[in-house]
Design a protein around this motif. Structure first.
Motif, PDB file in Angstrom:
ATOM      1  N   PHE A 191      91.851   3.566 -19.020  1.00  0.00           N
ATOM      2  CA  PHE A 191      92.997   2.992 -19.175  1.00  0.00           C
ATOM      3  C   PHE A 191      92.525   2.048 -18.263  1.00  0.00           C
ATOM      4  O   PHE A 191      94.093   0.887 -18.159  1.00  0.00           O
ATOM      5  CB  PHE A 191      93.590   4.322 -17.777  1.00  0.00           C
ATOM      6  N   ALA A 192      91.845   0.992 -17.548  1.00  0.00           N
ATOM      7  CA  ALA A 192      91.766  -0.332 -17.308  1.00  0.00           C
ATOM      8  C   ALA A 192      91.838  -1.014 -18.174  1.00  0.00           C
ATOM      9  O   ALA A 192      92.819  -2.375 -18.582  1.00  0.00           O
ATOM     10  CB  ALA A 192      90.449  -0.120 -16.793  1.00  0.00           C
TER      11      ALA A 192
ATOM     12  N   VAL B  72      88.615  -4.858 -26.969  1.00  0.00           N
ATOM     13  CA  VAL B  72      88.850  -5.147 -25.089  1.00  0.00           C
ATOM     14  C   VAL B  72      88.118  -4.166 -25.302  1.00  0.00           C
ATOM     15  O   VAL B  72      88.008  -2.865 -24.730  1.00  0.00           O
ATOM     16  CB  VAL B  72      89.924  -5.002 -24.901  1.00  0.00           C
ATOM     17  N   PHE B  73      86.309  -3.896 -24.650  1.00  0.00           N
ATOM     18  CA  PHE B  73      85.492  -3.968 -24.608  1.00  0.00           C
ATOM     19  C   PHE B  73      85.651  -2.951 -23.001  1.00  0.00           C
ATOM     20  O   PHE B  73      86.007  -3.791 -22.065  1.00  0.00           O
ATOM     21  CB  PHE B  73      84.037  -3.984 -24.451  1.00  0.00           C
ATOM     22  N   VAL B  74      85.280  -2.407 -23.134  1.00  0.00           N
ATOM     23  CA  VAL B  74      85.240  -1.796 -21.206  1.00  0.00           C
ATOM     24  C   VAL B  74      83.974  -1.650 -20.770  1.00  0.00           C
ATOM     25  O   VAL B  74      83.710  -0.363 -21.437  1.00  0.00           O
ATOM     26  CB  VAL B  74      86.249  -0.831 -20.887  1.00  0.00           C
ATOM     27  N   ASN B  75      83.285  -1.858 -20.136  1.00  0.00           N
ATOM     28  CA  ASN B  75      81.251  -1.880 -19.739  1.00  0.00           C
ATOM     29  C   ASN B  75      82.043  -1.247 -18.357  1.00  0.00           C
ATOM     30  O   ASN B  75      81.972  -1.402 -17.202  1.00  0.00           O
ATOM     31  CB  ASN B  75      81.082  -3.406 -19.543  1.00  0.00           C
ATOM     32  N   ASP B  76      81.982   0.163 -18.360  1.00  0.00           N
ATOM     33  CA  ASP B  76      82.037   0.962 -17.719  1.00  0.00           C
ATOM     34  C   ASP B  76      80.471   1.433 -16.271  1.00  0.00           C
ATOM     35  O   ASP B  76      79.771   2.306 -16.298  1.00  0.00           O
ATOM     36  CB  ASP B  76      81.917   2.378 -17.938  1.00  0.00           C
TER      37      ASP B  76
ATOM     38  N   GLY C  18      86.852  -9.061 -23.133  1.00  0.00           N
ATOM     39  CA  GLY C  18      85.439  -7.660 -22.002  1.00  0.00           C
ATOM     40  C   GLY C  18      85.581  -7.484 -20.964  1.00  0.00           C
ATOM     41  O   GLY C  18      86.480  -8.102 -20.196  1.00  0.00           O
ATOM     42  N   LEU C  19      86.124  -6.270 -20.257  1.00  0.00           N
ATOM     43  CA  LEU C  19      85.979  -5.717 -18.707  1.00  0.00           C
ATOM     44  C   LEU C  19      84.263  -5.514 -17.950  1.00  0.00           C
ATOM     45  O   LEU C  19      83.837  -4.227 -18.550  1.00  0.00           O
ATOM     46  CB  LEU C  19      87.052  -4.811 -18.498  1.00  0.00           C
ATOM     47  N   HIS C  20      84.034  -5.406 -17.144  1.00  0.00           N
ATOM     48  CA  HIS C  20      83.182  -4.883 -16.016  1.00  0.00           C
ATOM     49  C   HIS C  20      83.507  -3.996 -14.967  1.00  0.00           C
ATOM     50  O   HIS C  20      84.093  -5.251 -14.259  1.00  0.00           O
ATOM     51  CB  HIS C  20      82.053  -6.109 -16.023  1.00  0.00           C
TER      52      HIS C  20
ATOM     53  N   PRO D 217      85.594   2.137 -24.640  1.00  0.00           N
ATOM     54  CA  PRO D 217      84.832   2.202 -23.209  1.00  0.00           C
ATOM     55  C   PRO D 217      83.174   2.433 -23.954  1.00  0.00           C
ATOM     56  O   PRO D 217      83.425   2.350 -24.863  1.00  0.00           O
ATOM     57  CB  PRO D 217      85.615   3.425 -22.811  1.00  0.00           C
ATOM     58  N   ALA D 218      82.272   1.538 -23.174  1.00  0.00           N
ATOM     59  CA  ALA D 218      81.473   1.647 -23.057  1.00  0.00           C
ATOM     60  C   ALA D 218      80.283   2.335 -22.201  1.00  0.00           C
ATOM     61  O   ALA D 218      80.800   1.254 -21.435  1.00  0.00           O
ATOM     62  CB  ALA D 218      80.943   0.453 -23.630  1.00  0.00           C
ATOM     63  N   TYR D 219      79.461   3.010 -22.333  1.00  0.00           N
ATOM     64  CA  TYR D 219      78.472   3.158 -21.120  1.00  0.00           C
ATOM     65  C   TYR D 219      77.284   3.559 -21.967  1.00  0.00           C
ATOM     66  O   TYR D 219      76.751   4.393 -22.602  1.00  0.00           O
ATOM     67  CB  TYR D 219      78.955   4.875 -20.374  1.00  0.00           C
TER      68      TYR D 219
END
Length: 306
Positions: free
Chosen positions: A76-77, A36-40, A62-64, A7-9
């Motif tokens: 969870f995403a 898997v980076f998740v841009n929160d 990555g997920l945005h 997760p990344a914020y």
């Protein structure tokens, strides 16, 4: 394959560094992986950095998020979109040492389905923060029935454990507790919390308080029982004061009308508190029923069906 969920914020300064570090360590250990980076919902250039890292390294995805939904949602995403046979979760700031991922992966190869990263040391923290964290984890340990005093989000889960978590109907899920609560064959690896090399923590005191309150309420009915306990103490206190008021009345030392008023207040107050406690107990049972009965606690079956 190992999927590393990050997760990344507002971590634009750390994305490339983290991707390169994880790539170097896992490649050297011959561990097949994806990141898997998740841009929160970051407000800086975090997503642009994720896109750049994905262009440089085919193992990076990555997920945005459309907005900031919080760390638990990001975790969870990431788990829902990971393709690995096992998934590890770690922080983007590298306070979770990536070298430990190799140890976790080797333990998973030995058959462990949940590998917990437990803190050997917590790094630099103020005395107030350390005390509040200790109180929070004591409450969560009682709720989960597992020692969470050194728990962290840094852990590796087998695919079946990941699927179990994703099947849960929780809206306000507390990953750190749920991943321990689901069971499965588990072990732990100790690590020392590292210092940040870039940027600063995104967790303010207020956000940590909100995070703690949300997770305690989401995972435990203990706050509802406080009213019940308070009602019992109020009732006992009312009995003591009631006896004292009656003694003063019959010995002629009471102020006129005071005894009647104080007795009414004590009786009504204790009844209200105890009634709230009973209502809280029923609400807690409704809460537990609404959460549903987990269907994933049976991980294996032996024998044939009759």
């Amino acid at each position: 394959m190992l999927s590393v969920i990050i997760p990344a914020y507002n971590e634009e300064k750390m994305i490339q560094t983290t991707a390169d570090t994880v790539d170097r360590i896992l490649s050297a250990a011959s561990v097949p992986y994806e990141i898997v980076f998740v841009n929160d919902g970051s407000k800086d250039g975090t997503w642009q950095q994720i896109e750049t890292a994905a262009e440089k390294n085919p193992h990076v995805n990555g997920l945005h998020f459309s907005r900031n939904f919080g760390k638990e949602s990001a975790i969870f995403a990431g788990l829902a979109n990971a393709e690995g046979d096992c998934c590890a979760v770690m922080d983007c700031d590298l306070q979770h040492p990536p070298e430990v991922l190799v140890s976790m992966y080797r333990l998973w190869e030995q058959g462990y389905e949940v590998v917990e990263g437990v803190k050997r040391s917590r790094g630099k923290e103020s005395a107030i923060h350390r005390a509040c964290a200790g109180l929070f984890y004591k409450m969560m340990s009682k709720a989960v029935k597992i020692d969470m005093s050194r728990a962290s989000d840094f852990k590796l889960l087998d695919r079946k454990a990941v699927d179990a978590l994703l099947e849960m109907p929780e809206k306000n899920a507390f990953f750190r507790a749920l991943s321990s609560w689901i069971g499965y064959r588990s072990t732990s690896v100790e690590f020392d919390v590292q210092e940040r090399t870039e940027g600063e923590s995104k967790w303010s005191t207020w956000s940590l308080i909100k995070y703690a309150v949300t997770n305690v309420v989401a995972f435990s009915t203990a706050p509802m029982q406080f009213v019940t306990v308070a009602g019992i103490f109020t009732f006992l206190f009312a009995i003591v004061l009631g006896i004292e008021s009656l003694v003063r009345y019959f010995t002629g030392h009471a102020v006129e009308g005071f005894t009647t008023v104080i007795l009414l207040i004590l009786i009504v107050g204790s009844l209200i508190m105890m009634s709230l406690g009973i209502i809280g107990y029923y609400i807690s049972k409704i809460y537990e029923e609404v959460k549903g009965r987990p269907k994933y606690l049976i991980s294996k079956k032996a024998g044939k069906r009759k």
